[in-house]
Design a protein around this motif. Structure first.
Motif, PDB file in Angstrom:
ATOM      1  N   LEU A  16       1.253  -1.113  -0.209  1.00 22.33           N
ATOM      2  CA  LEU A  16      -0.136  -0.010   0.551  1.00 22.33           C
ATOM      3  C   LEU A  16       1.036   1.190  -0.003  1.00 22.33           C
ATOM      4  O   LEU A  16       0.560   2.364  -0.867  1.00 22.33           O
ATOM      5  CB  LEU A  16      -0.708  -0.069   1.245  1.00 22.33           C
ATOM      6  N   PHE A  17       1.833   1.393   0.604  1.00 19.85           N
ATOM      7  CA  PHE A  17       3.094   2.191   0.551  1.00 19.85           C
ATOM      8  C   PHE A  17       3.401   2.435  -0.981  1.00 19.85           C
ATOM      9  O   PHE A  17       3.486   3.755  -0.850  1.00 19.85           O
ATOM     10  CB  PHE A  17       4.228   1.935   1.304  1.00 19.85           C
ATOM     11  N   VAL A  18       3.805   2.064  -1.769  1.00 19.13           N
ATOM     12  CA  VAL A  18       4.018   1.754  -2.592  1.00 19.13           C
ATOM     13  C   VAL A  18       3.044   2.970  -3.786  1.00 19.13           C
ATOM     14  O   VAL A  18       2.988   4.184  -3.858  1.00 19.13           O
ATOM     15  CB  VAL A  18       4.325   1.157  -3.357  1.00 19.13           C
ATOM     16  N   LEU A  19       1.828   2.754  -3.167  1.00 18.07           N
ATOM     17  CA  LEU A  19       0.496   3.745  -4.057  1.00 18.07           C
ATOM     18  C   LEU A  19       1.070   4.437  -3.703  1.00 18.07           C
ATOM     19  O   LEU A  19       0.199   5.710  -3.617  1.00 18.07           O
ATOM     20  CB  LEU A  19      -0.520   2.357  -3.495  1.00 18.07           C
ATOM     21  N   SER A  61     -10.503   7.134 -13.141  1.00 19.40           N
ATOM     22  CA  SER A  61      -9.618   8.004 -12.077  1.00 19.40           C
ATOM     23  C   SER A  61     -10.536   8.755 -10.778  1.00 19.40           C
ATOM     24  O   SER A  61      -9.659   8.534 -10.180  1.00 19.40           O
ATOM     25  CB  SER A  61      -9.351   9.048 -13.067  1.00 19.40           C
ATOM     26  N   PRO A  62     -11.120   8.496 -10.546  1.00 21.09           N
ATOM     27  CA  PRO A  62     -11.938   8.548  -8.873  1.00 21.09           C
ATOM     28  C   PRO A  62     -12.000   7.339  -8.391  1.00 21.09           C
ATOM     29  O   PRO A  62     -11.313   7.161  -7.117  1.00 21.09           O
ATOM     30  CB  PRO A  62     -13.155   8.712  -9.492  1.00 21.09           C
ATOM     31  N   PHE A  63     -12.000   5.970  -9.401  1.00 23.48           N
ATOM     32  CA  PHE A  63     -11.746   5.411  -8.523  1.00 23.48           C
ATOM     33  C   PHE A  63     -10.240   5.352  -7.462  1.00 23.48           C
ATOM     34  O   PHE A  63      -9.704   4.374  -6.320  1.00 23.48           O
ATOM     35  CB  PHE A  63     -11.998   3.475  -8.751  1.00 23.48           C
ATOM     36  N   TYR A  64      -9.150   5.173  -8.681  1.00 23.07           N
ATOM     37  CA  TYR A  64      -8.386   5.471  -8.336  1.00 23.07           C
ATOM     38  C   TYR A  64      -7.310   6.233  -6.781  1.00 23.07           C
ATOM     39  O   TYR A  64      -6.626   6.362  -5.437  1.00 23.07           O
ATOM     40  CB  TYR A  64      -7.142   6.001  -9.699  1.00 23.07           C
ATOM     41  N   VAL A  65      -7.973   7.009  -6.759  1.00 30.41           N
ATOM     42  CA  VAL A  65      -7.964   8.329  -6.324  1.00 30.41           C
ATOM     43  C   VAL A  65      -8.998   7.982  -4.290  1.00 30.41           C
ATOM     44  O   VAL A  65      -8.231   7.741  -3.668  1.00 30.41           O
ATOM     45  CB  VAL A  65      -8.845   9.870  -6.054  1.00 30.41           C
ATOM     46  N   ALA A  70      -8.226   5.855   0.462  1.00 32.22           N
ATOM     47  CA  ALA A  70      -8.489   4.482   1.624  1.00 32.22           C
ATOM     48  C   ALA A  70      -6.504   3.557   2.220  1.00 32.22           C
ATOM     49  O   ALA A  70      -6.718   3.189   3.327  1.00 32.22           O
ATOM     50  CB  ALA A  70      -9.378   3.067   1.092  1.00 32.22           C
ATOM     51  N   ALA A  71      -5.873   3.598   1.367  1.00 32.94           N
ATOM     52  CA  ALA A  71      -4.724   2.722   1.486  1.00 32.94           C
ATOM     53  C   ALA A  71      -3.849   3.608   2.508  1.00 32.94           C
ATOM     54  O   ALA A  71      -3.473   3.058   3.489  1.00 32.94           O
ATOM     55  CB  ALA A  71      -4.080   2.750   0.074  1.00 32.94           C
ATOM     56  N   VAL A  77      -4.874   4.221  10.437  1.00 32.69           N
ATOM     57  CA  VAL A  77      -6.292   3.281  11.433  1.00 32.69           C
ATOM     58  C   VAL A  77      -5.683   2.427  12.018  1.00 32.69           C
ATOM     59  O   VAL A  77      -5.696   2.679  13.019  1.00 32.69           O
ATOM     60  CB  VAL A  77      -7.767   3.910  11.328  1.00 32.69           C
ATOM     61  N   THR A  78      -5.486   1.513  11.592  1.00 27.98           N
ATOM     62  CA  THR A  78      -4.449   0.368  12.385  1.00 27.98           C
ATOM     63  C   THR A  78      -3.212   0.322  12.561  1.00 27.98           C
ATOM     64  O   THR A  78      -2.529   0.260  13.257  1.00 27.98           O
ATOM     65  CB  THR A  78      -3.735  -0.653  10.755  1.00 27.98           C
ATOM     66  N   GLY A  79      -2.237   1.956  11.954  1.00 28.93           N
ATOM     67  CA  GLY A  79      -1.194   2.386  12.625  1.00 28.93           C
ATOM     68  C   GLY A  79      -1.433   2.924  13.856  1.00 28.93           C
ATOM     69  O   GLY A  79      -0.967   2.597  14.850  1.00 28.93           O
TER      70      GLY A  79
END
Length: 184
Positions: A16-19, A61-65, A70-71, A77-79
């Motif tokens: 997720l960090f890559v994204l 594009s909106p799905f990418y954002v 979300a990532a 949240v988990t952190g």
């Protein structure tokens, strides 16, 4: 916090960090490039296409954002759930926690406002006034025009540092696991 939750954070965070890092780098490059380095309009447009996922086309594009936001929210949240957990030593863990505490709210506000801005324009036809407010939050313009670039650089750079320290922890734990398995 449930151990499975912690494992999920550790397992998914490198991917997720890559994204999230692509978004941070392009956001910083755009804002600093325009303000400090005189980035031309065409280069700025190309950088923003990567930042907003426009290279996928207007439909995706909106799905990418949303995926990128979300990532970041998942990682936050988990952190955050692990911030109050005892244990763990080392400088990387210490810096990871300090940056996590300091950046938690600004990063959450940036992610949420970016997601709402992009989907609001693409899918819900939000007013220009609402879009301006969301962008003001997203890029730190509420600090004033002169400080906006510093906000973006600090938040983006802080996110990259947070991720780098987190990746060092994942790498260290995997190295320890491989070393332990060799003993048996």
């Amino acid at each position: 916090m449930h151990p499975a939750f912690r494992k999920l954070h550790r397992k998914l965070s490198p991917y997720l960090f890559v994204l999230v890092a692509v978004s941070a780098v392009t956001g910083v490059a755009y804002r600093a490039g325009k303000k400090w380095f005189g980035m031309d309009g065409q280069t700025g447009q190309s950088v923003m296409e990567w930042h907003t996922g426009e290279w996928l086309g207007p439909a995706l594009s909106p799905f990418y954002v949303l995926l990128t936001g979300a990532a970041l929210l998942f990682l936050l949240v988990t952190g955050a759930a692990m911030l109050w957990r005892r244990g763990g030593k080392g400088m990387a863990r210490c810096w990871h926690r300090v940056l996590g505490i300091v950046l938690l709210l600004p990063l959450a506000a940036t992610a949420l406002s970016g997601m709402l801005y992009k989907t609001g324009i693409a899918w819900f036809g939000i007013s220009e006034e609402t879009a301006d407010l969301l962008m003001t939050i997203h890029e730190g313009a509420w600090l004033g025009r002169g400080l906006k670039v510093y906000y973006v650089v600090l938040i983006g750079g802080g996110l990259l540092a947070l991720g780098a320290f987190g990746l060092a922890l994942v790498r260290r734990s995997r190295r320890l696991l491989h070393w332990t398995l060799r003993l048996y």
